[in-house]
Design a protein around this motif. Structure first.
Motif, PDB file in Angstrom:
ATOM      1  N   VAL A 164      -4.324  67.423  -5.986  1.00  0.00           N
ATOM      2  CA  VAL A 164      -3.785  68.783  -6.051  1.00  0.00           C
ATOM      3  C   VAL A 164      -4.489  69.594  -7.131  1.00  0.00           C
ATOM      4  N   LEU A 165      -4.650  69.006  -8.318  1.00  0.00           N
ATOM      5  CA  LEU A 165      -5.287  69.721  -9.424  1.00  0.00           C
ATOM      6  C   LEU A 165      -6.742  70.038  -9.125  1.00  0.00           C
ATOM      7  N   MET A 166      -7.458  69.082  -8.556  1.00  0.00           N
ATOM      8  CA  MET A 166      -8.894  69.255  -8.356  1.00  0.00           C
ATOM      9  C   MET A 166      -9.241  70.110  -7.137  1.00  0.00           C
ATOM     10  N   PHE A 167      -8.469  69.962  -6.049  1.00  0.00           N
ATOM     11  CA  PHE A 167      -8.906  70.546  -4.789  1.00  0.00           C
ATOM     12  C   PHE A 167      -7.940  71.559  -4.173  1.00  0.00           C
ATOM     13  N   ILE A 168      -6.648  71.412  -4.419  1.00  0.00           N
ATOM     14  CA  ILE A 168      -5.682  72.333  -3.812  1.00  0.00           C
ATOM     15  C   ILE A 168      -5.479  73.571  -4.677  1.00  0.00           C
ATOM     16  N   MET A 169      -5.311  73.385  -5.974  1.00  0.00           N
ATOM     17  CA  MET A 169      -5.065  74.536  -6.851  1.00  0.00           C
ATOM     18  C   MET A 169      -6.181  75.570  -6.838  1.00  0.00           C
ATOM     19  N   PRO A 170      -7.480  75.162  -6.774  1.00  0.00           N
ATOM     20  CA  PRO A 170      -8.523  76.195  -6.694  1.00  0.00           C
ATOM     21  C   PRO A 170      -8.377  77.108  -5.477  1.00  0.00           C
ATOM     22  N   LEU A 171      -7.801  76.598  -4.381  1.00  0.00           N
ATOM     23  CA  LEU A 171      -7.588  77.433  -3.207  1.00  0.00           C
ATOM     24  C   LEU A 171      -6.489  78.466  -3.444  1.00  0.00           C
ATOM     25  N   MET A 172      -5.590  78.173  -4.354  1.00  0.00           N
ATOM     26  CA  MET A 172      -4.470  79.070  -4.647  1.00  0.00           C
ATOM     27  C   MET A 172      -4.843  80.172  -5.625  1.00  0.00           C
ATOM     28  N   PHE A 173      -5.956  79.978  -6.333  1.00  0.00           N
ATOM     29  CA  PHE A 173      -6.334  80.942  -7.363  1.00  0.00           C
ATOM     30  C   PHE A 173      -7.739  81.483  -7.108  1.00  0.00           C
ATOM     31  N   GLY A 174      -8.013  81.828  -5.866  1.00  0.00           N
ATOM     32  CA  GLY A 174      -9.303  82.411  -5.518  1.00  0.00           C
ATOM     33  C   GLY A 174      -9.192  83.900  -5.263  1.00  0.00           C
ATOM     34  N   GLY A 175     -10.279  84.479  -4.816  1.00  0.00           N
ATOM     35  CA  GLY A 175     -10.296  85.917  -4.535  1.00  0.00           C
ATOM     36  C   GLY A 175     -10.483  86.744  -5.791  1.00  0.00           C
ATOM     37  N   ASP A 176     -10.863  87.991  -5.582  1.00  0.00           N
ATOM     38  CA  ASP A 176     -11.141  88.893  -6.710  1.00  0.00           C
ATOM     39  C   ASP A 176     -10.114  90.017  -6.850  1.00  0.00           C
ATOM     40  N   ARG A 177      -9.042  89.964  -6.080  1.00  0.00           N
ATOM     41  CA  ARG A 177      -8.106  91.081  -6.107  1.00  0.00           C
ATOM     42  C   ARG A 177      -7.325  91.141  -7.417  1.00  0.00           C
ATOM     43  N   TYR A 178      -6.829  89.981  -7.853  1.00  0.00           N
ATOM     44  CA  TYR A 178      -6.040  89.943  -9.082  1.00  0.00           C
ATOM     45  C   TYR A 178      -6.815  89.168 -10.145  1.00  0.00           C
ATOM     46  N   ARG A 179      -7.116  89.863 -11.229  1.00  0.00           N
ATOM     47  CA  ARG A 179      -7.962  89.249 -12.250  1.00  0.00           C
ATOM     48  C   ARG A 179      -7.313  88.018 -12.869  1.00  0.00           C
ATOM     49  N   TRP A 180      -5.992  88.066 -13.137  1.00  0.00           N
ATOM     50  CA  TRP A 180      -5.343  86.939 -13.808  1.00  0.00           C
ATOM     51  C   TRP A 180      -5.327  85.705 -12.915  1.00  0.00           C
ATOM     52  N   LEU A 181      -5.197  85.893 -11.593  1.00  0.00           N
ATOM     53  CA  LEU A 181      -5.268  84.759 -10.682  1.00  0.00           C
ATOM     54  C   LEU A 181      -6.674  84.167 -10.663  1.00  0.00           C
ATOM     55  N   LYS A 182      -7.671  85.048 -10.598  1.00  0.00           N
ATOM     56  CA  LYS A 182      -9.054  84.581 -10.561  1.00  0.00           C
ATOM     57  C   LYS A 182      -9.416  83.835 -11.837  1.00  0.00           C
ATOM     58  N   GLU A 183      -8.958  84.309 -12.982  1.00  0.00           N
ATOM     59  CA  GLU A 183      -9.318  83.663 -14.238  1.00  0.00           C
ATOM     60  C   GLU A 183      -8.628  82.308 -14.392  1.00  0.00           C
ATOM     61  N   ILE A 184      -7.431  82.166 -13.850  1.00  0.00           N
ATOM     62  CA  ILE A 184      -6.815  80.836 -13.836  1.00  0.00           C
ATOM     63  C   ILE A 184      -7.681  79.886 -13.014  1.00  0.00           C
TER      64      ILE A 184
END
Length: 283
Positions: free
Chosen positions: A207-227
């Motif tokens: 989950v940490l290595m492969f699933i979470m990066p899918l949840m925090f992608g995209g460039d719309r929200y900066r705080w999500l992208k930076e996580i």
């Protein structure tokens, strides 16, 4: 004059040296043959995956279609293809699983009680585990990284698109591709110490290595992208990015220094969590 009863006092056992602790951890690891064989086979498979990726591209390089009108010709990126994410992910899960097994395995079998009865210094025991697992996985990462880089670029030399280790960004990419392997092993150790359960530890690692990066992608929200860019495998994506290619990590991409610092923080926090939990929790 000393009291006569003192002659019957039991001898004081010498304190275990750190080299003794390392030797003991090495014996434990050797007894689990399947674990280090998995790491060895994963390393060979990772190199094979990278070699196959570049070998498959040779035909395309030889017969590349002309670019559309007005667009520049496509430039092949040996770093992207030779240090591929699939092989990197394979090494991450293999190293992380090895790190987790070395911790939760002792709790599952009850061996941890024997270990701490023989060596009450829990910090020393964990330090030996960290040094041993970190060293072994660092060696595996270095073999995969250097082997993949030099072998794939030797294949590409005849097509005049290969790179040298002295070219811009190449040494950094090789070091980053290797360094993430022991970092994942340390993260696995921390998860093993937190959860003390085989399935839960491995699932959490995935989950940490492969699933979470899918949840925090995209460039719309900066705080999500930076996580997302501060998750473990995102750091190696930044470090292996070819500065001379057109590829980018999109908006809010971290700097090279930020990626190195993030990788180091993950390693330090993982070790700290492992040490604190093993010291303070009952066995």
């Amino acid at each position: 004059m000393s009291h006569p009863m003192n002659s019957f006092a039991p001898p004081v056992e010498p304190r275990a040296r750190f080299t003794d602790l390392l030797a003991a951890e090495w014996i434990k690891l050797r007894s689990l043959r399947s674990t280090y064989w998995v790491l060895a086979l994963a390393s060979l498979a990772a190199i094979a995956v990278n070699l196959n990726a570049v070998h498959t591209d040779l035909t395309y390089i030889d017969h590349a279609p002309p670019p559309p009108d007005g667009l520049p010709a496509y430039r092949y990126d040996p770093l992207f293809h030779g240090l591929g994410s699939i092989a990197g992910d394979l090494m991450a899960i293999a190293a992380g699983s090895l790190g987790a097994i070395t911790v939760f395995g002792e709790y599952t079998t009850g061996l941890i009680r024997t270990t701490f009865a023989a060596v009450p210094d829990r910090r020393g025991v964990i330090a030996a585990k960290v040094v041993l697992i970190g060293g072994i996985t660092a060696l595996a990462g270095a073999v995969v990284s250097t082997g993949s880089f030099f072998a794939t670029n030797a294949m590409l030399a005849s097509r005049h698109v290969g790179l040298s280790i002295t070219d811009e960004g190449c040494l950094r990419a090789v070091l980053g591709y290797a360094a993430i392997v022991p970092v994942c092993a340390l993260i696995g150790m921390a998860l093993g110490a937190v959860l003390r359960h085989a399935t839960a530890s491995i699932v959490s690692l995935v989950v940490l290595m492969f699933i979470m990066p899918l949840m925090f992608g995209g460039d719309r929200y900066r705080w999500l992208k930076e996580i997302g860019t501060h998750l473990p495998l995102s750091t190696v994506n930044r470090l292996t990015l070819n500065p001379n290619s057109s590829a980018t990590m999109g908006k809010y991409a971290p700097s090279v220094l930020d990626a190195w610092v993030t990788m180091g923080v993950w390693a330090i926090v993982a070790v700290a969590v492992t040490v604190v939990l093993v010291r303070r929790r009952d066995v």
